[in-house]
Design an enzyme around this catalytic site. Sequence first.
Site, PDB file in Angstrom:
ATOM      1  N   ARG A 181       0.835  -1.206   0.000  1.00 39.68           N
ATOM      2  CA  ARG A 181       0.000   0.000   0.000  1.00 39.68           C
ATOM      3  C   ARG A 181       0.870   1.257   0.000  1.00 39.68           C
ATOM      4  NH1 ARG A 181      -2.355  -3.874  -0.775  1.00 39.68           N
ATOM      5  NH2 ARG A 181      -4.331  -4.593   0.088  1.00 39.68           N
ATOM      6  N   SER A 229     -11.648  -0.148   2.824  1.00 34.28           N
ATOM      7  CA  SER A 229     -10.810  -0.459   3.983  1.00 34.28           C
ATOM      8  C   SER A 229     -10.123   0.801   4.484  1.00 34.28           C
ATOM      9  CB  SER A 229      -9.766  -1.508   3.606  1.00 34.28           C
ATOM     10  OG  SER A 229     -10.392  -2.704   3.186  1.00 34.28           O
ATOM     11  N   GLU A 255      -5.333   3.876   5.572  1.00 36.76           N
ATOM     12  CA  GLU A 255      -5.092   3.764   4.129  1.00 36.76           C
ATOM     13  C   GLU A 255      -5.438   5.066   3.410  1.00 36.76           C
ATOM     14  OE1 GLU A 255      -6.264   0.612   1.669  1.00 36.76           O
ATOM     15  OE2 GLU A 255      -5.818  -0.972   3.107  1.00 36.76           O
TER      16      GLU A 255
END
Length: 338
Positions: free
Chosen positions: A163, A238, A334
């Site tokens: 990520r 998420s 995130e």
Amino acid sequence: MIEAHASLKALNTFGVDATARWLLRVDDLDELPGLLARAEFRDLPLLVLGGGSNILLTRDFDGVVLKIEAQRIDRSPRVGDDALVRVEAGCDWHQFVLWSLDSGFNGIENLSLIPGTVGAAPIQNIGAYGVELASVVDAVEVFDRRHARFDVLDRDACSFGYRDSVFKHAAQRDRYIVTAVRFRFDIDAPLLLHYPGVREELAEMGVETPRAADVSAAICAIRRRKLPDPALIGNAGSFFKNPIVTIAEADRLKSRFPGLPVYPTGHGQAKLSAAWLIEQAGLKGYREGDAGVSDSHALVLVNHGHASGAQLLALAMHVRATVLQRFALMLDAEPVIV
């Protein structure tokens, strides 16, 4: 198109009401340098907005919001067993996945139904069901604001990680604007079915010998069942990354919490389930006003109607603090928080 004092509510999937001093919509990449050089924009902070599915707006933005809407897809002649495809940043990610399947290209079917644009995908190095975007990226085209010119970064220069990418690093975060992504597809790439739930879903579908399109359909079904639809309730998917820890730390936690899912990632590290941690901390379905934790997936924060970005951020900090107290693990967000 240039719009002053523009509402961003419809441009972020949380549905947070925020205003930008200026909103620039660009569907011709050749116009980008001239627009950014205009006197009224030159010294203002810049926020690049993709599909608005990976951002939490906690305030109005007193600067320029740039939304690239160029969506052209170009195929190059095959190089051996590889197919090369260039996609402009404004293309919807899932629509590109469907295009790749229709074109007979394997490789990103596991990334089906991820919200957002192609331009946002390398920034986050999106990943799901055992596949990361980095596995199919050949290069990323950018506009380099420091030198006021277009440039190309090969895959190594993108510094992809979990990520993560060079586009998120502090030194480069405000330098590059992603304008297009070049993909390299291996025509003979095998399907990746090892991630928990994928084979089971295919079996439920009655598929014994799956094709890439079958895997995509299975993953779409799983995602629709597990994750709330932003069209029905505001969310950014998420919200927290799955923690990466050493194998020794994972074993220590597993001995204390036997149900903890642990996924070895190689190099002496393992990935833990942030959703499990949040649910075990008693926060699945938790709500503070209109800001809440989804009751269908603990990793998703939701806007039940009129939550502000600040209220959603306060909830995120509460989740983070609760997990830290219970498990001595720090969850990282995130989405980009503005």
